[in-house]
Design a protein around this motif. Structure first.
Motif, PDB file in Angstrom:
ATOM      1  N   SER A 352       0.834  -1.211   0.000  1.00 51.59           N
ATOM      2  CA  SER A 352       0.000   0.000   0.000  1.00 51.59           C
ATOM      3  C   SER A 352       0.867   1.258   0.000  1.00 51.59           C
ATOM      4  O   SER A 352       0.580   2.223  -0.729  1.00 51.59           O
ATOM      5  N   ALA A 356       1.076   4.291  -2.847  1.00 51.23           N
ATOM      6  CA  ALA A 356       0.881   5.706  -2.512  1.00 51.23           C
ATOM      7  C   ALA A 356       2.099   6.538  -2.910  1.00 51.23           C
ATOM      8  O   ALA A 356       1.961   7.644  -3.456  1.00 51.23           O
ATOM      9  N   TYR A 359       2.328   7.326  -6.784  1.00 47.42           N
ATOM     10  CA  TYR A 359       1.513   8.448  -7.265  1.00 47.42           C
ATOM     11  C   TYR A 359       2.102   9.779  -6.803  1.00 47.42           C
ATOM     12  O   TYR A 359       2.096  10.764  -7.557  1.00 47.42           O
TER      13      TYR A 359
END
Length: 404
Positions: A352, A356, A359
Motif C-alpha cells: 500500500s 501511494a 503516485y
C-alpha cells in the motif's frame, strides 16, 4: 626379596577381589555412569567454542540495524550528490586526495590559490568567468561536503565490519557479503572521481557548457543505488524473518510481478541520471504532451539511431516519462492483484505504501517539469525515487520464500 614382596601383593589382591565379587555389579554400573557423564562433559566442552562462533538472533539484529543505518547514509550521499549537481558545484574541486582534501582552505591565501586552480578549467572559462571568491566558496563547500559524506559512508561500513568480524557476529556467507559491500564503497569513490574528471577535460570541438559525462554520472548513481539496495535488502532479511505463507500459484505470480516491478523502478531511477546529466528536464516543460505533440519531431534527430537514447535530451526525457508511467502502471497492477490475496499484515502495508509513494513521485516529477526544474523540488523528486525504490525492496523482502 623384591620378588617375594611382589608375589605377596599379587595373592593378597586376588583374595580381596574374591571377597568383593558380590559387589561387582554395583561397581560396574557406577563406572558406566561415570564414563557416560565424562563423555557428555567432554562433548559439551568441545562444542561450546563452536557454538560461540555461530551468530545468535541478537547478533543478527545488531548487524541488521547497522546495515540499515549504512543504507541511510548512502541515501544521504545520493541526495547530497543530487543537490551538488543541481547547484552546479561538482566541478569546483579540481583535485582528488583521500586525506589531504579533508581539510578545506583555512586562510585567504589558501582560498585564492584554490580559486586560481579552478579558473584554469573549462567551467570557469565558459560559464563562470565573472564568478567572485564568495560565490566560489559556496560551490566548493557543496562539493567538499559531498566528498566528506562519502568518506563517512566508507568509515561506517569498514570500521563496524572489523569489529563485528572479530566478535564472531558474521556467518561464512555474511562475511562474503560485507566484504563485497566494503569493496563496493571504495569502488564508488573511485568512480565518483572518474566522473568528475570528465567535466574537467578540455573539449575544443564542443561548444556546449562543461558538464560531466552522462554515462559516468549514470554509472556513479547506479552503483550507489546498487550499494543501497544490497545493504537495505541484507538488513531487512536479518531483522525480519520470512513469513510462513503457503506456496500457492498466485503467490508465486505475485512474487514474480513484484520482482519485475522492482526492476522497472530501478531502471526508471537510473534513467533520471541521464536526464540530469543532459539537463533534459529543461527541454520540454509541458505535460502530458511534449510541446504541442505527443511524439516530438526531434525524437530521433541523431544518427545512428541508438545514440538518441543516451545523448539526445528530447529522447532521454521521453524515455524517462515512458518508464515513469510504466512503473506507475505496474505498481498499480501489483496493488490490485495483492488485494485479492490473503497476505501478512506487514506485506499489505508495504504494498500500500509503495502504491501511494508511486503516485506522489509522479506528481513530484510533473511539478518539477512544469516549474522548470527548481533546485528544491528537483532534489525532493530525486529523494522520492530512492524512497520508491526502498519500498519496492521492502515488498520483495516481505514476499521472499522461506529458506529450506
Amino acid at each position: 626379596m623384591l620378588l617375594s614382596s611382589l608375589r605377596t601383593t599379587f595373592f593378597c589382591g586376588c583374595r580381596s577381589a574374591g571377597r568383593n565379587s558380590s559387589r561387582s555389579p554395583q561397581l560396574r554400573q557406577w563406572l558406566m555412569k561415570r564414563g557416560q557423564s565424562t563423555v557428555t562433559a567432554e562433548a559439551g566442552a568441545t562444542s561450546t567454542p563452536a557454538a560461540a562462533t555461530v551468530p545468535s538472533r541478537a547478533a543478527n539484529h545488531i548487524v541488521g540495524r547497522w546495515l540499515l543505518g549504512c543504507s541511510g547514509l548512502v541515501v544521504g550521499a545520493v541526495v547530497l550528490g543530487g543537490v551538488t549537481r543541481l547547484t552546479e558545484s561538482g566541478l569546483s574541486m579540481v583535485d582528488w586526495h583521500l586525506v589531504r582534501e579533508m581539510k578545506p582552505p583555512q586562510s585567504q591565501a589558501d582560498w585564492e590559490a584554490e580559486f586560481s586552480k579552478y579558473q584554469q578549467f573549462p567551467e570557469f572559462k565558459i560559464m563562470n568567468h565573472d564568478m567572485t571568491l564568495p560565490e566560489f566558496k559556496f560551490i566548493f563547500y557543496m562539493e567538499w561536503g559531498h566528498r566528506m559524506w562519502g568518506r563517512l559512508v566508507g568509515l561506517a561500513y569498514v570500521l563496524p565490519t572489523i569489529y563485528f568480524w572479530r566478535k564472531g557476529y558474521f556467518t561464512r556467507s555474511m562475511k562474503g557479503k560485507v566484504l563485497g559491500l566494503c569493496g563496493f564503497v571504495f569502488f564508488q569513490g573511485l568512480l565518483g572521481w572518474y566522473m568528475v574528471k570528465s567535466g574537467l577535460e578540455e573539449k575544443p570541438e564542443s561548444h556546449d557548457i562543461p558538464r560531466v559525462s552522462q554515462y559516468r554520472l549514470s554509472a556513479h548513481l547506479g552503483s550507489a543505488l546498487l550499494l543501497y539496495c544490497a545493504s537495505l535488502w541484507t538488513g531487512l532479511t536479518l531483522l525480519f524473518p520470512p513469513h510462513k505463507i503457503a506456496e500457492t500459484k498466485r503467490l508465486m505470480q505475485l512474487r514474480r510481478f513484484a520482482k519485475g516491478t522492482g526492476g522497472l523502478v530501478f531502471l526508471t531511477a537510473l534513467s533520471g541520471a541521464f536526464v540530469a546529466g543532459l539537463d533534459a528536464g529543461l527541454v520540454y516543460n509541458s505535460f502530458p504532451k511534449m510541446g504541442d505533440r505527443w511524439i516530438p519531431d526531434d525524437l530521433l534527430a541523431f544518427s545512428p539511431t541508438l545514440k538518441n537514447f543516451f545523448e539526445n535530451p528530447t529522447t532521454v526525457q521521453f524515455d524517462h516519462r515512458i518508464l515513469a508511467i510504466s512503473s506507475l502502471t505496474a505498481i498499480t497492477g501489483l496493488y490490485m492483484f495483492s488485494r485479492r490475496m490473503m497476505l501478512p499484515r506487514r506485506a499489505k502495508i508495504a504494498i500500500s505504501l509503495l502504491a501511494a509513494m508511486a503516485y506522489g513521485q509522479v506528481a513530484l516529477g510533473i511539478s518539477t517539469l512544469l516549474l522548470y526544474v527548481p533546485t528544491s523540488l528537483a532534489a525532493i523528486h530525486q529523494s522520492g525515487s530512492v524512497a520508491l525504490l526502498s519500498l519496492a525492496i521492502w515488498v520483495l523482502a516481505e514476499l521472499r520464500k522461506m529458506p529450506k
